[in-house]
Motif scaffolding. Structure first.
Motif, PDB file in Angstrom:
ATOM      1  N   PHE A  60    -112.069 -39.825 -21.543  1.00  0.00           N
ATOM      2  CA  PHE A  60    -111.769 -38.415 -21.294  1.00  0.00           C
ATOM      3  C   PHE A  60    -110.795 -38.294 -20.130  1.00  0.00           C
ATOM      4  CE2 PHE A  60    -115.989 -38.582 -23.199  1.00  0.00           C
ATOM      5  CZ  PHE A  60    -115.873 -37.659 -24.221  1.00  0.00           C
ATOM      6  N   GLU A  61    -109.917 -37.298 -20.242  1.00  0.00           N
ATOM      7  CA  GLU A  61    -108.970 -37.037 -19.175  1.00  0.00           C
ATOM      8  C   GLU A  61    -108.636 -35.551 -19.157  1.00  0.00           C
ATOM      9  OE1 GLU A  61    -104.885 -38.099 -21.659  1.00  0.00           O
ATOM     10  OE2 GLU A  61    -105.564 -39.412 -20.032  1.00  0.00           O
ATOM     11  N   HIS A  62    -108.168 -35.064 -18.027  1.00  0.00           N
ATOM     12  CA  HIS A  62    -107.781 -33.666 -17.877  1.00  0.00           C
ATOM     13  C   HIS A  62    -106.445 -33.433 -18.570  1.00  0.00           C
ATOM     14  CE1 HIS A  62    -111.012 -32.622 -15.095  1.00  0.00           C
ATOM     15  NE2 HIS A  62    -110.805 -33.800 -14.495  1.00  0.00           N
ATOM     16  N   MET A  63    -106.302 -32.232 -19.150  1.00  0.00           N
ATOM     17  CA  MET A  63    -105.045 -31.885 -19.800  1.00  0.00           C
ATOM     18  C   MET A  63    -104.801 -30.395 -19.633  1.00  0.00           C
ATOM     19  SD  MET A  63    -106.050 -31.920 -23.834  1.00  0.00           S
ATOM     20  CE  MET A  63    -104.405 -31.367 -24.231  1.00  0.00           C
ATOM     21  N   ASN A  64    -103.553 -30.030 -19.813  1.00  0.00           N
ATOM     22  CA  ASN A  64    -103.150 -28.626 -19.696  1.00  0.00           C
ATOM     23  C   ASN A  64    -103.297 -27.967 -21.059  1.00  0.00           C
ATOM     24  OD1 ASN A  64    -102.095 -26.175 -19.044  1.00  0.00           O
ATOM     25  ND2 ASN A  64    -100.110 -26.946 -18.319  1.00  0.00           N
ATOM     26  N   ILE A  65    -104.259 -27.079 -21.196  1.00  0.00           N
ATOM     27  CA  ILE A  65    -104.536 -26.464 -22.482  1.00  0.00           C
ATOM     28  C   ILE A  65    -103.422 -25.526 -22.919  1.00  0.00           C
ATOM     29  CG2 ILE A  65    -105.783 -24.480 -21.563  1.00  0.00           C
ATOM     30  CD1 ILE A  65    -106.696 -26.528 -24.668  1.00  0.00           C
ATOM     31  N   SER A  66    -102.634 -25.038 -21.960  1.00  0.00           N
ATOM     32  CA  SER A  66    -101.570 -24.110 -22.315  1.00  0.00           C
ATOM     33  C   SER A  66    -100.519 -24.785 -23.199  1.00  0.00           C
ATOM     34  CB  SER A  66    -100.917 -23.551 -21.047  1.00  0.00           C
ATOM     35  OG  SER A  66    -100.361 -24.608 -20.277  1.00  0.00           O
ATOM     36  N   ASP A  67    -100.299 -26.113 -22.964  1.00  0.00           N
ATOM     37  CA  ASP A  67     -99.350 -26.822 -23.808  1.00  0.00           C
ATOM     38  C   ASP A  67     -99.832 -26.875 -25.256  1.00  0.00           C
ATOM     39  OD1 ASP A  67     -97.840 -27.225 -21.546  1.00  0.00           O
ATOM     40  OD2 ASP A  67     -98.665 -29.234 -21.168  1.00  0.00           O
ATOM     41  N   VAL A  68    -101.136 -27.097 -25.433  1.00  0.00           N
ATOM     42  CA  VAL A  68    -101.691 -27.139 -26.788  1.00  0.00           C
ATOM     43  C   VAL A  68    -101.575 -25.772 -27.444  1.00  0.00           C
ATOM     44  CG1 VAL A  68    -103.741 -27.646 -28.148  1.00  0.00           C
ATOM     45  CG2 VAL A  68    -103.224 -28.991 -26.118  1.00  0.00           C
TER      46      VAL A  68
END
Length: 209
Positions: free
Chosen positions: A198-206
């Protein structure tokens, strides 16, 4: 009545007769009464033994009849039968073993039904997944096929359209490649023993994509 006679002889002359009589009627009646008593007593004993044998045989065969009825119920698919056998002999042990067998069968049937439901759910999810995959794969393939056919038929006379078509083909090819990679990732993730990272990601890009 019994009688006995004998002559009295003196000097070779019969001078008289001695006669003895005995009445055995009372003795005979007593004997007959005793015999009748013995006969009646024997009949009573025979009746008691016969009745006792029936009672004992019924008591001994009752658990067998109970097991037979439950075995018939099990053969008809009725597994909710409650076996109650109070004997502590081999028949009682057989009843306990039979009850344990029925309980194990019920547990196995429950497991099979749960697995059947899980298989149905997996099949439904698989159908939805493959329907979505088919739809998602069909869309870029249709775009690629359409632009490729137009470019083949019209050649490279319209450079702007050529650039637009090639960009569409490249983008849709990248999209196909991304979907194939995602499908492979899903396949790997579904394998047993898979460890996720698991890792952090920017949901806005998705969301933007």
């Amino acid at each position: 009545k019994a009688s006995l006679s004998a002559p009295l002889i003196r000097e070779n002359k019969v001078i008289g007769i001695i006669r003895f009589e005995k009445d055995y009627a009372d003795l005979f009646m007593q004997r007959m009464q005793f015999q009748n008593t013995i006969t009646a007593f024997a009949i009573v004993i025979f009746v008691c033994v016969f009745v006792g044998a029936i009672v004992i045989s019924r008591k001994m065969t009752k658990p067998i009849r109970v097991l037979t009825q439950h075995a018939k119920s099990v053969s008809e698919g009725k597994l909710n039968s409650d076996i109650r056998v109070s004997s502590h002999d081999e028949i009682g042990e057989l009843a306990v073993s039979f009850s344990s067998m029925i309980q194990r069968i019920k547990e196995q049937i429950d497991v099979i039904e749960r697995e059947r439901d899980e298989v149905k759910q997996v099949q439904e999810r698989s159908k939805i997944f493959f329907d979505n995959v088919t739809h998602e794969l069909k869309t870029p393939l249709t775009t690629i096929f359409g632009y490729a056919q137009i470019l083949r038929d019209n050649g490279f006379t319209d450079y702007a359209f050529y650039e637009k078509g090639m960009n569409f083909i490249i983008n849709e090819t990248k999209r196909l490649n991304t979907m194939v990679v995602d499908i492979l990732d899903v396949s790997v993730a579904a394998s047993p023993g898979q460890v996720f990272r698991f890792e952090h990601m920017n949901i806005s890009d998705v969301l933007q994509e």
